[in-house]
Design a protein around this motif. Structure first.
Motif, PDB file in Angstrom:
ATOM      1  N   ASN A  97       0.992  -0.906   0.291  1.00 22.29           N
ATOM      2  CA  ASN A  97       0.100  -0.123   0.254  1.00 22.29           C
ATOM      3  C   ASN A  97       1.044   1.278   0.268  1.00 22.29           C
ATOM      4  OD1 ASN A  97      -2.400  -1.638  -0.151  1.00 22.29           O
ATOM      5  ND2 ASN A  97      -2.646  -0.768   1.960  1.00 22.29           N
ATOM      6  N   TYR A  98       1.407   1.295   1.027  1.00 14.19           N
ATOM      7  CA  TYR A  98       2.869   2.514   1.216  1.00 14.19           C
ATOM      8  C   TYR A  98       3.708   3.001  -0.504  1.00 14.19           C
ATOM      9  CZ  TYR A  98       6.799   5.486   1.562  1.00 14.19           C
ATOM     10  OH  TYR A  98       7.504   6.341   1.830  1.00 14.19           O
ATOM     11  N   LEU A  99       4.126   1.638  -1.285  1.00 13.16           N
ATOM     12  CA  LEU A  99       4.931   1.589  -2.108  1.00 13.16           C
ATOM     13  C   LEU A  99       3.908   2.023  -3.420  1.00 13.16           C
ATOM     14  CD1 LEU A  99       6.936  -1.511  -2.649  1.00 13.16           C
ATOM     15  CD2 LEU A  99       7.494   1.266  -1.929  1.00 13.16           C
ATOM     16  N   GLN A 100       2.366   2.144  -3.212  1.00 13.41           N
ATOM     17  CA  GLN A 100       1.446   2.343  -4.112  1.00 13.41           C
ATOM     18  C   GLN A 100       1.677   3.941  -4.080  1.00 13.41           C
ATOM     19  OE1 GLN A 100      -2.241   0.834  -3.988  1.00 13.41           O
ATOM     20  NE2 GLN A 100      -2.207  -0.545  -3.301  1.00 13.41           N
ATOM     21  N   VAL A 101       1.726   4.781  -2.848  1.00 17.45           N
ATOM     22  CA  VAL A 101       1.242   6.455  -3.403  1.00 17.45           C
ATOM     23  C   VAL A 101       2.880   6.843  -2.641  1.00 17.45           C
ATOM     24  CG1 VAL A 101      -0.661   6.543  -2.164  1.00 17.45           C
ATOM     25  CG2 VAL A 101       1.038   6.360  -0.529  1.00 17.45           C
ATOM     26  N   LYS A 102       3.947   5.756  -2.716  1.00 20.24           N
ATOM     27  CA  LYS A 102       5.695   6.611  -2.571  1.00 20.24           C
ATOM     28  C   LYS A 102       5.530   7.634  -3.158  1.00 20.24           C
ATOM     29  CE  LYS A 102       9.959   5.383  -2.026  1.00 20.24           C
ATOM     30  NZ  LYS A 102      10.906   4.088  -2.524  1.00 20.24           N
ATOM     31  N   GLU A 103       5.659   7.779  -4.870  1.00 26.23           N
ATOM     32  CA  GLU A 103       6.076   9.014  -5.072  1.00 26.23           C
ATOM     33  C   GLU A 103       5.231  10.156  -5.484  1.00 26.23           C
ATOM     34  OE1 GLU A 103       6.577   7.016  -9.341  1.00 26.23           O
ATOM     35  OE2 GLU A 103       7.752   5.484  -8.903  1.00 26.23           O
TER      36      GLU A 103
ATOM     37  N   GLY B 187       1.503  14.930  -3.574  1.00 25.86           N
ATOM     38  CA  GLY B 187       0.055  14.513  -4.858  1.00 25.86           C
ATOM     39  C   GLY B 187      -1.087  12.901  -3.754  1.00 25.86           C
ATOM     40  N   TYR B 188      -0.739  12.673  -2.961  1.00 26.58           N
ATOM     41  CA  TYR B 188      -1.367  11.982  -1.588  1.00 26.58           C
ATOM     42  C   TYR B 188      -1.920  13.071  -0.590  1.00 26.58           C
ATOM     43  CZ  TYR B 188      -2.971   8.425   1.144  1.00 26.58           C
ATOM     44  OH  TYR B 188      -3.490   7.728   2.259  1.00 26.58           O
ATOM     45  N   GLN B 189      -3.627  12.579  -1.219  1.00 21.45           N
ATOM     46  CA  GLN B 189      -3.867  13.620   0.409  1.00 21.45           C
ATOM     47  C   GLN B 189      -4.653  12.541   1.483  1.00 21.45           C
ATOM     48  OE1 GLN B 189      -4.154  16.831   0.558  1.00 21.45           O
ATOM     49  NE2 GLN B 189      -2.530  16.842  -1.386  1.00 21.45           N
ATOM     50  N   PRO B 190      -4.156  12.485   2.947  1.00 27.26           N
ATOM     51  CA  PRO B 190      -4.601  11.700   3.227  1.00 27.26           C
ATOM     52  C   PRO B 190      -6.176  12.238   3.726  1.00 27.26           C
ATOM     53  CG  PRO B 190      -2.821  12.906   4.368  1.00 27.26           C
ATOM     54  CD  PRO B 190      -3.362  13.516   2.829  1.00 27.26           C
ATOM     55  N   GLY B 191      -6.849  10.789   4.079  1.00 25.04           N
ATOM     56  CA  GLY B 191      -8.282  10.849   4.593  1.00 25.04           C
ATOM     57  C   GLY B 191      -8.323  10.268   3.664  1.00 25.04           C
TER      58      GLY B 191
END
Length: 79
Positions: free
Chosen positions: A19-25, A31-35
């Protein structure tokens, strides 16, 4: 064969890293917004702990039970 607890915890570990690797970049770019996805949020917050779990000094020893218990405790910590 490993006990089911080992398999469950190992699967959780792999899922969190995946899951982390999906948003790492996206993270350094904002570009990733928590929530938006609780699983991704948890993976991002746990990743430093998961990465640290994999680091072991040359002279450090950890038996199977201690190692498994330490990993399980990472998933029980509130995030």
């Amino acid at each position: 064969m490993y006990p089911s607890s080992h398999t469950t915890i190992a699967n959780q570990f792999r899922a969190m890293v995946s899951n982390y690797l999906q948003v790492k970049e996206l993270l350094p770019l904002g570009g990733y917004q928590p929530g938006q996805d609780p699983e991704l949020d948890r993976a991002v917050s746990l990743y430093p702990l998961l990465k640290n779990y994999l680091v072991q000094a040359v002279d450090e020893q950890s038996d199977y039970v201690t190692s498994l218990t330490s990993l399980a405790q990472l998933f029980q910590s509130p995030q």
